[in-house]
Structure formats: C-alpha cells, structure tokens
Design a protein around this motif. Structure first.
Motif, PDB file in Angstrom:
ATOM      1  N   ARG A  18     -13.299   6.162  21.037  1.00 13.25           N
ATOM      2  CA  ARG A  18     -13.995   5.917  19.762  1.00 13.25           C
ATOM      3  C   ARG A  18     -14.478   4.474  19.717  1.00 13.25           C
ATOM      4  O   ARG A  18     -13.732   3.550  20.109  1.00 13.25           O
ATOM      5  N   ILE A  20     -14.811   1.258  17.914  1.00 13.22           N
ATOM      6  CA  ILE A  20     -14.134   0.706  16.731  1.00 13.22           C
ATOM      7  C   ILE A  20     -14.834  -0.554  16.206  1.00 13.22           C
ATOM      8  O   ILE A  20     -14.528  -1.019  15.114  1.00 13.22           O
ATOM      9  N   GLY A  41     -10.824  -1.045   8.134  1.00 14.86           N
ATOM     10  CA  GLY A  41     -11.085  -0.288   9.356  1.00 14.86           C
ATOM     11  C   GLY A  41     -12.517  -0.379   9.868  1.00 14.86           C
ATOM     12  O   GLY A  41     -12.875   0.295  10.837  1.00 14.86           O
ATOM     13  N   THR A  45     -11.672  -7.386  12.189  1.00 18.04           N
ATOM     14  CA  THR A  45     -10.724  -8.129  13.030  1.00 18.04           C
ATOM     15  C   THR A  45     -11.063  -7.951  14.505  1.00 18.04           C
ATOM     16  O   THR A  45     -10.962  -8.896  15.293  1.00 18.04           O
ATOM     17  N   THR A  46     -11.488  -6.750  14.863  1.00 17.44           N
ATOM     18  CA  THR A  46     -11.834  -6.495  16.264  1.00 17.44           C
ATOM     19  C   THR A  46     -12.972  -7.422  16.699  1.00 17.44           C
ATOM     20  O   THR A  46     -12.886  -8.057  17.759  1.00 17.44           O
ATOM     21  N   GLU A 168      -8.868 -13.267   7.122  1.00 14.23           N
ATOM     22  CA  GLU A 168      -8.333 -13.077   5.770  1.00 14.23           C
ATOM     23  C   GLU A 168      -7.369 -14.187   5.330  1.00 14.23           C
ATOM     24  O   GLU A 168      -6.203 -13.908   5.018  1.00 14.23           O
ATOM     25  N   HIS A 202     -12.044  -9.879   1.990  1.00 10.64           N
ATOM     26  CA  HIS A 202     -12.215  -8.564   1.367  1.00 10.64           C
ATOM     27  C   HIS A 202     -12.965  -8.634   0.047  1.00 10.64           C
ATOM     28  O   HIS A 202     -13.453  -7.624  -0.439  1.00 10.64           O
TER      29      HIS A 202
HETATM   30  N1  LIG Z   1      -5.966  -1.043  19.992  1.00  5.91           N
HETATM   31  C1  LIG Z   1      -6.520  -0.106  19.222  1.00  5.91           C
HETATM   32  N2  LIG Z   1      -6.575   1.179  19.615  1.00  5.91           N
HETATM   33  C2  LIG Z   1      -7.141   2.141  18.851  1.00  5.91           C
HETATM   34  N3  LIG Z   1      -7.678   1.881  17.630  1.00  5.91           N
HETATM   35  C3  LIG Z   1      -7.646   0.615  17.193  1.00  5.91           C
HETATM   36  C4  LIG Z   1      -7.076  -0.446  17.948  1.00  5.91           C
HETATM   37  N4  LIG Z   1      -7.189  -1.592  17.244  1.00  5.91           N
HETATM   38  C5  LIG Z   1      -7.804  -1.255  16.092  1.00  5.91           C
HETATM   39  N5  LIG Z   1      -8.070   0.058  16.061  1.00  5.91           N
HETATM   40  C6  LIG Z   1      -8.780   0.803  14.992  1.00  5.91           C
HETATM   41  O1  LIG Z   1     -10.098   0.284  14.963  1.00  5.91           O
HETATM   42  C7  LIG Z   1     -10.586   0.244  13.635  1.00  5.91           C
HETATM   43  C8  LIG Z   1     -11.051  -1.164  13.316  1.00  5.91           C
HETATM   44  O2  LIG Z   1      -9.912  -2.002  13.216  1.00  5.91           O
HETATM   45  P1  LIG Z   1     -10.019  -3.479  12.664  1.00  5.91           P
HETATM   46  O3  LIG Z   1      -8.640  -4.044  12.575  1.00  5.91           O
HETATM   47  O4  LIG Z   1     -11.007  -4.238  13.448  1.00  5.91           O
HETATM   48  O5  LIG Z   1     -10.611  -3.214  11.199  1.00  5.91           O
HETATM   49  P2  LIG Z   1     -10.752  -4.210   9.970  1.00  5.91           P
HETATM   50  O6  LIG Z   1     -12.149  -4.058   9.470  1.00  5.91           O
HETATM   51  O7  LIG Z   1     -10.316  -5.584  10.330  1.00  5.91           O
HETATM   52  O8  LIG Z   1      -9.765  -3.536   8.936  1.00  5.91           O
HETATM   53  P3  LIG Z   1      -8.855  -4.133   7.726  1.00  5.91           P
HETATM   54  O9  LIG Z   1      -9.808  -4.539   6.645  1.00  5.91           O
HETATM   55  O10 LIG Z   1      -8.049  -2.954   7.313  1.00  5.91           O
HETATM   56  O11 LIG Z   1      -8.038  -5.252   8.267  1.00  5.91           O
HETATM   57  C9  LIG Z   1      -9.466   0.758  12.757  1.00  5.91           C
HETATM   58  O12 LIG Z   1      -9.702   2.122  12.496  1.00  5.91           O
HETATM   59  C10 LIG Z   1      -8.226   0.567  13.602  1.00  5.91           C
HETATM   60  O13 LIG Z   1      -7.233   1.502  13.285  1.00  5.91           O
END
Ligand SMILES: Nc1ncnc2c1ncn2[C@@H]1O[C@H](COP(=O)(O)OP(=O)(O)OP(=O)(O)O)[C@@H](O)[C@H]1O
Length: 260
Positions: A18, A20, A41, A45-46, A168, A202
């Motif tokens: 997927r 992400i 999600g 953060t990614t 954050e 946020h």
């Molecule tokens: N190592 C991983 N393996 C599989 N899925 C992952 C991994 N790391 C993150 N995810 C998924 O990827 C998506 C994006 O995660 P991310 O932490 O970047 O989101 P975010 O926008 O920072 O969210 P939040 O506002 O909740 O902190 C989420 O659905 C998370 O569950």
C-alpha cells in the motif's frame, strides 16, 4: 544558486503493498517555513521522515541540502538536519545537558566528552531563545510537556542545522504552552534567516505566524502545496478534512471551525 533545502520528485513510500505517502514534486527553499497538515494517517510523519533521511522512499528522488539520497553517506547530511519528535524520551539529565547532548546526537550525556566553549555558549544561547534560561538545571523527568518540547527544539538547533523538522510540537500543550512554543518558533526563524523548516500540525491555530508555505496531504497524496496565503483556504481545508470548514484570520494567525 538557491539550492533547495529539500527537493522531492515522484516519491512514493509503499508498505505492505500500500502507498502510505507520496509527493510528485516539492521544493523547500532556504528561509521557507512549511506547515504540513492532513487527516490522521494521511502520510505526514512518513514524508517528514523521508525529508529527515530517516526513511528511504520505495520510489523517487530525494535531495536534502543539495545531496542526493542513496548517493551520499546519510550521516553527514543528518548532522545538518534537526528532527524533533516530541514523543522522544531522553535520559534524566538537565535541560542544559540535554541541549548539549545534541552535539553528539546521543540520548544521554557522554561522561568523558568535553564540549568546546563555543558549543557551551551556543547551548546557553539556545536555552535562552526557547525561554528555558531560568530552568536550565531542570531535570528531564520533572519537565512539563511544553518544557520538554522547548528543550528538544534547542537540542535540535545546537548543531546549527539548515533544515529543522518538527513532528506535532504542540501536542499535549495547554493554551499558554502552545502560544509560548509558537513564539519560540517565530523567534528562531527570525534569528536564523537561512534556516528552512517543516512543522506537522493538526490545527490551523497551531500554525506559527512566520509560516510561509503549506503542504496539505490526504490519502497519502499531496492535495495542495504552495504559499500559505494561497493554500490555506476554507475550500482546501473542507476538502482535506472532509467536513465544511469556516476559516478566519486574526493578527496573522488562523482559526477554523466546522461550518454551521
Ligand atoms: N511501517 C509501516 N508499515 C505499514 N504501514 C505503516 C507503517 N508506518 C506507517 N504506516 C501507515 O501509513 C499511514 C501513514 O502514516 P503516518 O504516520 O505517516 O500518518 P500521519 O499523517 O502522520 O498520521 P497521524 O496524524 O495520525 O500522526 C498510516 O495508515 C499508518 O498506519
């Protein structure tokens, strides 16, 4: 030439088949200060970890501070990046020691390591900048969340990074704590004109007045990116969060609520 602090091209991060997080094109120039927003999600953060060289994308090109990831030793680039994760825990040292420990990037004060006088002076200067001068002896375990956040920012700045990434930083802060933190972010940006920064948040109320650009993420894709005055609109917020939003401004800051 104005080399971007960060440049992303056709980046995709795939986990478990997927996507992400992704970003087709993004350039963060020196002196630009980006806020990153999007639902839980969305991939904020990614993408920040990709920018911080903590995570390699599955596809695409990432240039950080003029260096192409995959072609250089990331540790040399990392020394020029400050990454602040407020969930980070440090050993139970004083604020002053915590800030100085940023020089060695260690989670703890290395017993036989002797900081240079310039490093000690910079640590004191940064502690002053983040408003912790009267609490520089405060121990990590006894600091409030806001004090920890401010200590971590000073710690991240002690290597004089050119790119500062904050995930954050306002989480868990009360109103005065948040406002103090935003003042710290504004002051730091004013003091270091060449610094670039990216801050995940946020809430629009947590966007510092010194923010120049905004990146909106939804469903692992960039929904909009550009100057904050153009991208931070009620229409874009409604689309990104999936509810009708009213947006207003006050003294260079923003407020958002669900439309009646
Ligand atoms: N190592 C991983 N393996 C599989 N899925 C992952 C991994 N790391 C993150 N995810 C998924 O990827 C998506 C994006 O995660 P991310 O932490 O970047 O989101 P975010 O926008 O920072 O969210 P939040 O506002 O909740 O902190 C989420 O659905 C998370 O569950």
């Amino acid at each position: 030439m104005n080399t971007p602090a960060l440049s992303l091209s056709d980046v995709r991060v795939v986990r478990g088949g997927r996507c992400i997080a992704s970003c087709d094109e993004l350039a963060v120039l020196p002196g630009e200060h980006w806020a990153i927003m999007g639902p839980n999600g969305a991939g904020k953060t990614t993408l920040l970890k990709v920018a911080g060289t903590l995570l390699f994308p599955s596809e695409g090109t990432v240039d950080v501070l003029g260096k192409r990831m995959g072609r250089v030793d990331v540790f040399t680039v990392r020394m020029q990046i400050g990454y602040v994760d407020p969930k980070q825990r440090l050993d139970d040292m004083s604020c002053y020691e915590a800030v100085l420990s940023g020089v060695t990037a260690s989670n703890g004060f290395i017993p036989r390591w002797q900081p240079a006088p310039e490093e000690e002076a910079l640590a004191r200067e940064l502690i002053e900048l983040v408003g912790m001068a009267s609490k520089s002896d405060a121990r990590w375990s006894r600091m409030s969340q806001g004090e920890k956040a401010r200590t971590l920012i000073a710690r991240a700045l002690v290597t004089r990074p050119r790119l500062l990434l904050l995930d954050e930083p306002s989480t868990g802060l009360d109103l005065p704590g948040r406002e103090t933190l935003l003042r710290v972010i504004d002051a730091m940006r004013a003091q270091q004109p060449e610094l670039s920064s990216m801050v995940i948040t946020h809430h629009v109320e947590e966007i510092a007045a010194s923010t120049t650009h905004l990146l909106l993420l939804k469903d692992a894709k960039v929904l909009a990116a550009g100057p904050v005055g153009e991208v931070l609109t009620a229409e874009n917020l409604s689309e990104v969060f999936g509810i009708p939003v009213d947006l207003s401004t006050h003294n260079g800051r923003w407020m958002a609520i669900e439309s009646a």
